[in-house]
Scaffold this motif. Structure first.
Motif, PDB file in Angstrom:
ATOM      1  N   ALA A 369       0.830  -1.202   0.000  1.00  0.00           N
ATOM      2  CA  ALA A 369       0.000   0.000   0.000  1.00  0.00           C
ATOM      3  C   ALA A 369       0.867   1.256   0.000  1.00  0.00           C
ATOM      4  O   ALA A 369       1.795   1.384   0.797  1.00  0.00           O
ATOM      5  CB  ALA A 369      -0.930  -0.002   1.209  1.00  0.00           C
ATOM      6  N   THR A 372       5.129   1.692   0.102  1.00  0.00           N
ATOM      7  CA  THR A 372       6.076   1.752   1.213  1.00  0.00           C
ATOM      8  C   THR A 372       6.196   0.369   1.843  1.00  0.00           C
ATOM      9  O   THR A 372       5.184  -0.342   1.977  1.00  0.00           O
ATOM     10  CB  THR A 372       5.647   2.786   2.271  1.00  0.00           C
ATOM     11  N   ARG A 374       6.563  -0.489   4.823  1.00  0.00           N
ATOM     12  CA  ARG A 374       5.889  -0.571   6.124  1.00  0.00           C
ATOM     13  C   ARG A 374       4.722   0.413   6.161  1.00  0.00           C
ATOM     14  O   ARG A 374       4.785   1.458   6.828  1.00  0.00           O
ATOM     15  CB  ARG A 374       6.893  -0.292   7.253  1.00  0.00           C
ATOM     16  N   PRO A 375       3.636   0.096   5.456  1.00  0.00           N
ATOM     17  CA  PRO A 375       2.484   1.012   5.447  1.00  0.00           C
ATOM     18  C   PRO A 375       1.845   1.093   6.828  1.00  0.00           C
ATOM     19  O   PRO A 375       1.801   0.110   7.569  1.00  0.00           O
ATOM     20  CB  PRO A 375       1.543   0.372   4.429  1.00  0.00           C
ATOM     21  N   GLY A 376       1.355   2.248   7.137  1.00  0.00           N
ATOM     22  CA  GLY A 376       0.784   2.499   8.473  1.00  0.00           C
ATOM     23  C   GLY A 376       1.737   3.358   9.247  1.00  0.00           C
ATOM     24  O   GLY A 376       1.444   4.519   9.560  1.00  0.00           O
ATOM     25  N   LEU A 377       2.899   2.788   9.557  1.00  0.00           N
ATOM     26  CA  LEU A 377       3.947   3.595  10.159  1.00  0.00           C
ATOM     27  C   LEU A 377       4.391   4.672   9.182  1.00  0.00           C
ATOM     28  O   LEU A 377       4.704   5.806   9.570  1.00  0.00           O
ATOM     29  CB  LEU A 377       5.141   2.705  10.534  1.00  0.00           C
ATOM     30  N   ASN A 378       4.413   4.309   7.908  1.00  0.00           N
ATOM     31  CA  ASN A 378       4.801   5.234   6.840  1.00  0.00           C
ATOM     32  C   ASN A 378       3.624   5.478   5.906  1.00  0.00           C
ATOM     33  O   ASN A 378       2.829   4.573   5.641  1.00  0.00           O
ATOM     34  CB  ASN A 378       5.973   4.666   6.038  1.00  0.00           C
ATOM     35  N   SER A 379       3.539   6.688   5.372  1.00  0.00           N
ATOM     36  CA  SER A 379       2.498   7.028   4.397  1.00  0.00           C
ATOM     37  C   SER A 379       2.958   6.855   2.959  1.00  0.00           C
ATOM     38  O   SER A 379       2.137   6.819   2.035  1.00  0.00           O
ATOM     39  CB  SER A 379       2.039   8.481   4.607  1.00  0.00           C
ATOM     40  N   ASP A 477      11.785   4.462   4.398  1.00  0.00           N
ATOM     41  CA  ASP A 477      10.918   5.067   5.397  1.00  0.00           C
ATOM     42  C   ASP A 477      10.618   6.504   4.968  1.00  0.00           C
ATOM     43  O   ASP A 477      11.351   7.102   4.181  1.00  0.00           O
ATOM     44  CB  ASP A 477      11.582   5.053   6.779  1.00  0.00           C
ATOM     45  N   ASP A 478       9.545   7.054   5.522  1.00  0.00           N
ATOM     46  CA  ASP A 478       9.145   8.407   5.133  1.00  0.00           C
ATOM     47  C   ASP A 478      10.276   9.408   5.357  1.00  0.00           C
ATOM     48  O   ASP A 478      11.000   9.344   6.359  1.00  0.00           O
ATOM     49  CB  ASP A 478       7.915   8.841   5.937  1.00  0.00           C
TER      50      ASP A 478
END
Length: 509
Positions: A369, A372, A374-379, A477-478
């Motif tokens: 999604a 990324t 790690r979706p959720g932690l990152n947008s 990561d973002d």
């Protein structure tokens, strides 16, 4: 960049492109006799004593007012000063240089009645890099681009401002620094210089050249998005497009197929892909982008003709010593061409945004999604897609045809106008918006392909991706996203992305 030798009436589109990109300009000296004869014809016409529009009469609604011989020089100066009534920000220097070159080539055809020394001054300003400050607003594209061209002409008589050697200077000072002398306009000269479609045409050509760069870049980003989504190249099969017969569609399909040739990503799922058909943003790229290419080429044909024409009024015919009044200054052909370019730019960005939206949606792309790990932690790419949508919507609003509008001017003497200047002037801003969309797609598509490692795309697309990765690392990561977008935009705007992909894709001309 090689200097451009302008041969009036037969300048190819590639030379106008080079002028826009900064090439030096000189005028073919073979046109000098025709220019001199045209000026001599004006003198002979005046000697007859009959009223001739714009030479010894007022202008527009005041054409019935006869002007005495003692006021002819004042008449030409007054029209320049009174018509220099533009407003808004200064037009971009590359556009005004192109406008000057277009006017130079028009005057040098010997149908405008200007003296050789006036043509020489305009040429010298181009050669020495003096660019008049020309406000971007004030023309309705009818009786010529009167206000913008008046601002250009005013600098030739020492009035107004000029960009020179990085400074914005009073015209008289800039001319002095460049060892040039302002001129006093002779009969017909003021009108000849400020009448014509060169401002609209220069802006339209600038938009065309930027649209061509966008179009070719979008083939690369579109192919890379297809790889990221593990899309099929079956829709690019030449047998499909041959049956429909549109040249642009056939060429785009061939280009996309060539960009993806040798892809290990595509080979990995030829027999395992459960999808029967891809979304239109992937599958219909040849149909959409091919149609855009076809109308850009149509616009290019119109603009090349216009750029080589003479569009002031009245026109001088030395063979018969006639000054014929007509309407070549009406910029309807340019307005139609600008509208076509606007639609093409809009659609190039629109389908690219749909590919971005598809890539960030795991249900459509099969990728994480918002691209990324790690979706959720990152947008991830959530908000860049929103930015792309905003840019596309702005371009949709700007793409409404300007040529269907008209507003009477000059006490209804000019009762139908083209709005070519409006239609053409928006194109560079629209191209900037579309560049922003393609920059985001380049980032998103490269990120999507990253997820398929160790499988690689084609050699061509991997070269393009490597060019991006030299400037922008994979998004783990973002992080501050704006610098990544600016770097991607610069790769597109500079042509570096195209160069990395071999730069052999179809173009406008």
């Amino acid at each position: 960049m090689n200097p451009v030798l302008l041969t009036p009436g037969s300048v190819p589109l590639a030379d106008w492109r080079a002028v826009y990109r900064g090439a030096a300009v000189t005028l073919d000296p073979a046109c000098a006799p025709r220019v001199a004869e045209s000026a001599a014809a004006v003198a002979r016409i005046l000697a007859k004593g009959a009223p001739v529009y714009g030479i010894n009469t007022g202008f527009g609604k005041l054409a019935s007012v006869r002007i005495g011989d003692e006021d002819l020089a004042t008449l030409q100066r007054n029209i320049v000063l009174s018509h220099a009534a533009g407003t808004g920000a200064p037009s971009p220097v590359p556009v005004i240089r192109l406008m000057m070159a277009l006017k130079l080539a028009s005057l040098a055809q010997g149908a405008s009645g200007v003296r050789p020394e006036t043509v020489a001054l305009l040429e010298a300003m181009l050669v020495k890099g003096l660019t008049p400050v020309v406000p971007c607003q004030g023309s309705v594209g009818a009786s010529g681009d009167l206000a913008p061209l008046s601002h250009m002409t005013a600098t030739m008589i020492g009035v107004g401002e000029i960009f020179y050697e990085g400074e914005r200077l009073p015209a008289a000072e800039a001319l002095h620094r460049a060892a040039l002398t302002s001129t006093q306009l002779g009969p017909k000269e003021g009108l000849a210089l400020l009448n014509g479609t060169q401002f609209s045409t220069a802006n339209a050509l600038a938009g065309l050249f930027e649209a061509e760069l966008l179009f070719r870049s979008a083939l690369v980003t579109g192919a890379l998005s297809t790889e990221a989504a593990k899309g099929s190249d079956t829709p690019f099969d030449p047998r499909i497009h041959t049956l429909r017969r549109h040249r642009g569609q056939i060429e785009v399909a061939d280009a996309l197929r060539g960009l993806m040739t040798g892809s290990a990503i595509r080979a990995s799922h030829l027999e395992n892909d459960a999808r029967v058909q891809d979304p239109y943003c992937l599958r219909c790229q040849p149909q959409v982008m091919g149609a855009a290419l076809d109308i850009l080429r149509q616009a290019a044909t119109t603009l090349e003709i216009e750029a080589n024409g003479v569009s002031d009024n009245p026109l001088i015919f030395p063979e018969t010593d006639e000054a014929l009044s007509g309407g070549n200054f009406h910029a309807e052909p340019v307005a139609f061409a600008a509208d076509m370019i606007a639609m093409a730019i809009c659609e190039i960005g629109s389908i690219a945004e749909r590919r971005i939206a598809m890539l960030v949606d795991p249900a459509l792309s099969g990728l994480p999604a918002f691209l990324t790990p790690r979706p959720g932690l990152n947008s991830g790419f959530m908000i860049p897609q929103v930015t792309a949508a905003a840019l596309v919507s702005e371009n949709k609003q700007r793409a409404y045809p300007a040529s269907v509008d008209s507003i009477p001017t000059s006490a209804n003497q000019e009762d139908h106008v083209s709005m070519a200047a409006h239609g053409a002037r928006r194109l560079l801003d629209m191209a900037d918006n579309a560049t922003g969309v393609l920059g985001i797609e380049l980032l998103a598509a490269a990120q999507g392909v990253d997820f398929h490692a160790p499988l690689a795309s084609s050699a061509t697309l991997e070269s393009a991706r490597a060019t991006l990765r030299d400037k922008v690392p994979t998004l783990e990561d973002d992080r501050h996203f704006h610098p990544d977008m600016e770097a991607a935009n610069l790769l597109i705007r500079s042509g570096a992305l195209l160069a990395s992909a071999g730069d052999s894709l179809p173009g406008v001309a």
